[in-house]
Design a protein around this motif. Structure first.
Motif, PDB file in Angstrom:
ATOM      1  N   ALA A  58       0.845  -1.207   0.000  1.00 32.98           N
ATOM      2  CA  ALA A  58       0.000   0.000   0.000  1.00 32.98           C
ATOM      3  C   ALA A  58       0.874   1.248   0.000  1.00 32.98           C
ATOM      4  N   GLU A  59       0.579   2.227   0.894  1.00 30.97           N
ATOM      5  CA  GLU A  59       1.387   3.447   0.951  1.00 30.97           C
ATOM      6  C   GLU A  59       2.465   3.337   2.027  1.00 30.97           C
ATOM      7  N   GLY A  60       2.523   2.173   2.671  1.00 31.60           N
ATOM      8  CA  GLY A  60       3.416   2.030   3.826  1.00 31.60           C
ATOM      9  C   GLY A  60       4.851   1.747   3.426  1.00 31.60           C
ATOM     10  N   PRO A  61       5.727   1.611   4.439  1.00 33.62           N
ATOM     11  CA  PRO A  61       7.137   1.325   4.168  1.00 33.62           C
ATOM     12  C   PRO A  61       7.323  -0.078   3.590  1.00 33.62           C
ATOM     13  N   ARG A  62       8.422  -0.272   2.832  1.00 42.39           N
ATOM     14  CA  ARG A  62       8.722  -1.585   2.248  1.00 42.39           C
ATOM     15  C   ARG A  62       9.538  -2.393   3.241  1.00 42.39           C
ATOM     16  N   PRO A  63       9.542  -3.748   3.062  1.00 43.20           N
ATOM     17  CA  PRO A  63      10.271  -4.612   4.019  1.00 43.20           C
ATOM     18  C   PRO A  63      11.710  -4.155   4.238  1.00 43.20           C
TER      19      PRO A  63
END
Lengths: 210, 114
Positions: A58-63
């Motif tokens: 989504a708009e969140g941080p990547r792993p």
């Protein structure tokens, strides 16, 4: 030759305690059924995570932005050493019925396990405060906290169980019931290690590589 | 309740204990080597892209086998039949569920978002 009369996987008591050995067959098989059903639970969480870590950002941080590999490596070492320590506790139980030896190694195992849970909670704290990555930020993070949290909860339950067993060892000594309970706890503890291999590989390392 | 000390152990038991202790130590050493190898692949960029994923996956499977063999003492010759069948059946179920879930969700993702 006691090692050849194996009734079940894990430490077998043939040779040192034939009576408990006979009694172990049924309860340990039952416990293996539980362990395997627990693995099925983890498998579903892994599958959810695998899909979410790619499709649920989504708009969140990547792993790769939120994982701390050094911490994951140290956590892995803690769990590995605790598994080995539990193995030594089982050997004290099987060959010497030495209460102090068993209690000592259980304490080492418990401290290493508690260190693992502590480090993981610290990881969560850093992720939520420093990286802005709480569970509700994206599907990927929900799946991450659910998978690693379920594992951490299992380890914590193992620690409670270990404390209960330490009291039983101290109060009741090495009677057959206590031995069989310790054997089941050992299987539980080693199996959590196997699940953690999946987590550090498919969550942390895969997350940072891809 | 007894507190036996090692001097009282019969020779055959001492030998068995040495054997089982060695099993835990071998398991620990192999697991440490495989874990360090897996983290080294990422830390030192030994492989890239799909090759890295394949190497990490292989190391994980190897380490799982090491744990099952040396810590949980599962071995193909001496394990009790029922336990072995239970474990193999569970592995089958896990493979079907994990690969099936990933396949279905990937396919749906492609159709809806791709």
């Amino acid at each position: 030759m006691s090692l050849s009369e194996r009734l079940h996987p894990g430490i077998n008591l043939a040779g040192t305690d034939p009576e408990s050995h006979e009694a172990a067959e049924e309860v340990l098989f039952g416990f293996w059924i539980f362990l395997m059903s627990d693995l099925v639970l983890f498998a579903v969480l892994f599958a959810t995570y695998a899909a979410m870590s790619v499709q649920g950002i989504a708009e969140g941080p990547r792993p790769a932005e939120v994982f701390d590999l050094t911490a994951a490596f140290l956590e892995t070492l803690l769990l590995l050493l605790s598994s080995c320590a539990f193995g030594f506790a089982m050997l004290e139980m099987k060959y010497r019925e030495n209460r102090r030896g068993v209690l000592g190694w259980l304490l080492v195992t418990g401290l290493l396990g508690a260190g693992f849970v502590g480090m993981e909670l610290h990881d969560y704290y850093v992720m939520i405060t420093a990286h802005g990555a709480p569970p509700q930020a994206s599907g990927f993070l929900s799946a991450y906290y659910l998978l690693t949290g379920t594992h951490a909860l299992h380890v914590s339950s193992g620690l409670v169980w270990m404390a209960v067993m330490a009291v039983q060892v101290a109060a009741l000594g090495m009677n057959p019931a206590v031995k069989l309970r310790l054997m089941r706890l050992a299987l539980f503890w080693h199996m959590l290690d196997v699940v953690w291999i999946g987590i550090f590989t498919f969550v942390y390392l895969y997350g940072v590589v891809s | 309740m007894s507190n036996r000390v090692s001097a009282d152990l019969p020779a055959s038991e001492l030998e068995d204990e040495g054997h089982e202790r060695r099993s835990y130590v071998i398991g620990l050493v192999l697991a440490l080597v495989l874990t360090t190898g897996a983290f080294a692949v990422v830390w030192f960029d030994l492989f890239s892209g799909a090759a890295a994923l394949a190497a990490l996956g292989l190391l994980a499977v190897l380490q799982a086998v090491v744990h099952l063999r040396y810590f949980l003492h599962i071995d193909l010759q001496r394990s009790h039949r029922d336990d072995l069948l239970l474990i193999l059946f569970t592995v089958l179920i896990l493979l079907i569920m994990v690969s099936g879930t990933i396949w279905i969700l990937y396919d749906q993702h492609m159709r809806m978002m791709g």
